[in-house]
Design a protein around this motif. Structure first.
Motif, PDB file in Angstrom:
ATOM      1  N   ALA A   1      15.321  -0.416   6.460  1.00 19.46           N
ATOM      2  CA  ALA A   1      14.997  -0.236   7.880  1.00 19.46           C
ATOM      3  C   ALA A   1      13.492  -0.154   8.143  1.00 19.46           C
ATOM      4  N   PHE A   2      12.692   0.096   7.107  1.00 16.72           N
ATOM      5  CA  PHE A   2      11.252   0.258   7.282  1.00 16.72           C
ATOM      6  C   PHE A   2      10.447  -0.911   6.717  1.00 16.72           C
ATOM      7  N   ARG A   3      11.119  -1.919   6.202  1.00 16.91           N
ATOM      8  CA  ARG A   3      10.407  -3.095   5.703  1.00 16.91           C
ATOM      9  C   ARG A   3       9.919  -3.931   6.883  1.00 16.91           C
ATOM     10  N   ARG A   4       8.842  -4.632   6.656  1.00 21.12           N
ATOM     11  CA  ARG A   4       8.235  -5.519   7.660  1.00 21.12           C
ATOM     12  C   ARG A   4       7.649  -4.743   8.847  1.00 21.12           C
ATOM     13  N   HIS A   5       7.300  -3.474   8.601  1.00 22.46           N
ATOM     14  CA  HIS A   5       6.670  -2.648   9.630  1.00 22.46           C
ATOM     15  C   HIS A   5       5.354  -2.059   9.123  1.00 22.46           C
ATOM     16  N   GLY A   6       4.838  -2.570   8.009  1.00 23.60           N
ATOM     17  CA  GLY A   6       3.563  -2.114   7.484  1.00 23.60           C
ATOM     18  C   GLY A   6       3.630  -0.950   6.516  1.00 23.60           C
ATOM     19  N   VAL A   7       4.837  -0.476   6.203  1.00 27.32           N
ATOM     20  CA  VAL A   7       4.970   0.667   5.298  1.00 27.32           C
ATOM     21  C   VAL A   7       4.441   0.327   3.904  1.00 27.32           C
ATOM     22  N   GLY A   8       4.897  -0.773   3.347  1.00 23.66           N
ATOM     23  CA  GLY A   8       4.468  -1.153   1.995  1.00 23.66           C
ATOM     24  C   GLY A   8       2.968  -1.315   1.881  1.00 23.66           C
ATOM     25  N   ARG A   9       2.387  -2.010   2.832  1.00 24.87           N
ATOM     26  CA  ARG A   9       0.935  -2.230   2.834  1.00 24.87           C
ATOM     27  C   ARG A   9       0.188  -0.897   2.947  1.00 24.87           C
ATOM     28  N   ALA A  10       0.655  -0.004   3.824  1.00 27.63           N
ATOM     29  CA  ALA A  10       0.004   1.298   4.000  1.00 27.63           C
ATOM     30  C   ALA A  10       0.122   2.149   2.741  1.00 27.63           C
ATOM     31  N   VAL A  11       1.277   2.126   2.095  1.00 31.28           N
ATOM     32  CA  VAL A  11       1.466   2.891   0.863  1.00 31.28           C
ATOM     33  C   VAL A  11       0.522   2.383  -0.220  1.00 31.28           C
ATOM     34  N   LEU A  12       0.434   1.060  -0.379  1.00 28.95           N
ATOM     35  CA  LEU A  12      -0.474   0.501  -1.386  1.00 28.95           C
ATOM     36  C   LEU A  12      -1.920   0.896  -1.095  1.00 28.95           C
ATOM     37  N   ALA A  13      -2.336   0.826   0.159  1.00 31.79           N
ATOM     38  CA  ALA A  13      -3.716   1.185   0.514  1.00 31.79           C
ATOM     39  C   ALA A  13      -3.993   2.649   0.167  1.00 31.79           C
ATOM     40  N   GLN A  14      -3.045   3.547   0.469  1.00 33.58           N
ATOM     41  CA  GLN A  14      -3.237   4.960   0.136  1.00 33.58           C
ATOM     42  C   GLN A  14      -3.263   5.162  -1.378  1.00 33.58           C
ATOM     43  N   LEU A  15      -2.402   4.453  -2.084  1.00 35.48           N
ATOM     44  CA  LEU A  15      -2.361   4.570  -3.541  1.00 35.48           C
ATOM     45  C   LEU A  15      -3.676   4.081  -4.152  1.00 35.48           C
ATOM     46  N   GLU A  16      -4.197   2.983  -3.641  1.00 34.66           N
ATOM     47  CA  GLU A  16      -5.475   2.460  -4.140  1.00 34.66           C
ATOM     48  C   GLU A  16      -6.591   3.471  -3.924  1.00 34.66           C
ATOM     49  N   ARG A  17      -6.598   4.123  -2.772  1.00 35.00           N
ATOM     50  CA  ARG A  17      -7.610   5.162  -2.520  1.00 35.00           C
ATOM     51  C   ARG A  17      -7.414   6.346  -3.469  1.00 35.00           C
ATOM     52  N   GLN A  18      -6.165   6.688  -3.738  1.00 33.84           N
ATOM     53  CA  GLN A  18      -5.834   7.799  -4.635  1.00 33.84           C
ATOM     54  C   GLN A  18      -6.458   7.590  -6.024  1.00 33.84           C
ATOM     55  N   TYR A  19      -6.392   6.364  -6.524  1.00 32.98           N
ATOM     56  CA  TYR A  19      -6.836   6.090  -7.888  1.00 32.98           C
ATOM     57  C   TYR A  19      -8.246   5.499  -7.979  1.00 32.98           C
ATOM     58  N   ALA A  20      -8.874   5.216  -6.852  1.00 35.65           N
ATOM     59  CA  ALA A  20     -10.235   4.667  -6.871  1.00 35.65           C
ATOM     60  C   ALA A  20     -11.148   5.630  -7.628  1.00 35.65           C
ATOM     61  N   GLY A  21     -11.940   5.086  -8.521  1.00 35.71           N
ATOM     62  CA  GLY A  21     -12.840   5.908  -9.321  1.00 35.71           C
ATOM     63  C   GLY A  21     -12.189   6.515 -10.547  1.00 35.71           C
ATOM     64  N   GLN A  22     -10.857   6.440 -10.633  1.00 38.36           N
ATOM     65  CA  GLN A  22     -10.138   6.986 -11.788  1.00 38.36           C
ATOM     66  C   GLN A  22      -9.617   5.894 -12.715  1.00 38.36           C
ATOM     67  N   ALA A  23      -9.587   4.659 -12.223  1.00 37.66           N
ATOM     68  CA  ALA A  23      -9.042   3.544 -12.997  1.00 37.66           C
ATOM     69  C   ALA A  23      -9.772   2.272 -12.600  1.00 37.66           C
ATOM     70  N   ASP A  24      -9.705   1.271 -13.462  1.00 35.54           N
ATOM     71  CA  ASP A  24     -10.345  -0.015 -13.190  1.00 35.54           C
ATOM     72  C   ASP A  24      -9.515  -0.878 -12.246  1.00 35.54           C
ATOM     73  N   ARG A  25      -8.194  -0.825 -12.433  1.00 37.80           N
ATOM     74  CA  ARG A  25      -7.311  -1.689 -11.638  1.00 37.80           C
ATOM     75  C   ARG A  25      -5.922  -1.100 -11.544  1.00 37.80           C
ATOM     76  N   LEU A  26      -5.201  -1.574 -10.545  1.00 32.76           N
ATOM     77  CA  LEU A  26      -3.772  -1.308 -10.406  1.00 32.76           C
ATOM     78  C   LEU A  26      -3.045  -2.535 -10.913  1.00 32.76           C
ATOM     79  N   VAL A  27      -2.022  -2.317 -11.725  1.00 29.07           N
ATOM     80  CA  VAL A  27      -1.245  -3.401 -12.325  1.00 29.07           C
ATOM     81  C   VAL A  27       0.213  -3.169 -11.971  1.00 29.07           C
ATOM     82  N   LEU A  28       0.951  -4.249 -11.705  1.00 26.60           N
ATOM     83  CA  LEU A  28       2.377  -4.118 -11.405  1.00 26.60           C
ATOM     84  C   LEU A  28       3.118  -5.381 -11.799  1.00 26.60           C
ATOM     85  N   ASP A  29       4.406  -5.223 -12.029  1.00 28.68           N
ATOM     86  CA  ASP A  29       5.297  -6.350 -12.266  1.00 28.68           C
ATOM     87  C   ASP A  29       6.084  -6.550 -10.983  1.00 28.68           C
ATOM     88  N   ALA A  30       5.760  -7.620 -10.263  1.00 27.95           N
ATOM     89  CA  ALA A  30       6.367  -7.880  -8.953  1.00 27.95           C
ATOM     90  C   ALA A  30       7.548  -8.823  -9.086  1.00 27.95           C
TER      91      ALA A  30
END
Length: 149
Positions: free
Chosen positions: A86-115
């Motif tokens: 019900a929450f797909r295609r409403h920007g939830v995924g993109r917003a979560v990724l952006a927050q996660l990237e901010r969470q780990y910025a400065g603590q890691a070189d990159r985010l890696v995932l198997d999509a």
């Protein structure tokens, strides 16, 4: 759902009830919706003592997305990322990724995932790049992707 942007809160699960909420969202998406056997979807890393970071995304009082991460060298590996239908295609995924990237910025070189191959376009639009050929995991075709932090 209306056209107004959703305010999403991303919380790091630090208590058994928070972890249970993460696992409930994952169960709804992976086990119920996508028919992935629970024995494959949930594993020994799904506890607070395993050294993995579990996150729960909420819109208001509603749990809407979950994921887990672990560190591997200088990288953070994102796993089990899911958003309730019900929450797909409403920007939830993109917003979560952006927050996660901010969470780990400065603590890691990159985010890696198997999509999942069907989600490759979404991750590409979020700035991730494909770094592997297609492979199968849990009976589903995937590609490895990464984004520099």
């Amino acid at each position: 759902m209306n056209e107004n942007p959703l305010e999403i809160t991303l919380t790091h699960a630090e208590t058994p009830p928070q972890l249970a909420a993460c696992l409930a969202v994952r169960r709804a998406v992976f086990t119920v919706e996508r028919s992935i056997p629970a024995a494959i979807e949930q594993d020994e890393h799904d506890c607070l003592e395993a050294g993995y970071d579990h996150f729960l995304a909420r819109v208001g009082q509603k749990d809407v997305a979950a994921l887990r991460c672990h560190r591997e060298g200088g990288n953070v590996v994102l796993q089990r990322f899911c958003v309730l239908a019900a929450f797909r295609r409403h920007g939830v995924g993109r917003a979560v990724l952006a927050q996660l990237e901010r969470q780990y910025a400065g603590q890691a070189d990159r985010l890696v995932l198997d999509a999942k191959c069907e989600a490759e376009g979404f991750y590409t639009a979020c700035g991730y790049r494909t770094v592997s050929g297609v492979f199968e995991e849990a009976g589903v075709k995937h590609v490895r992707m990464e984004k520099l932090l």
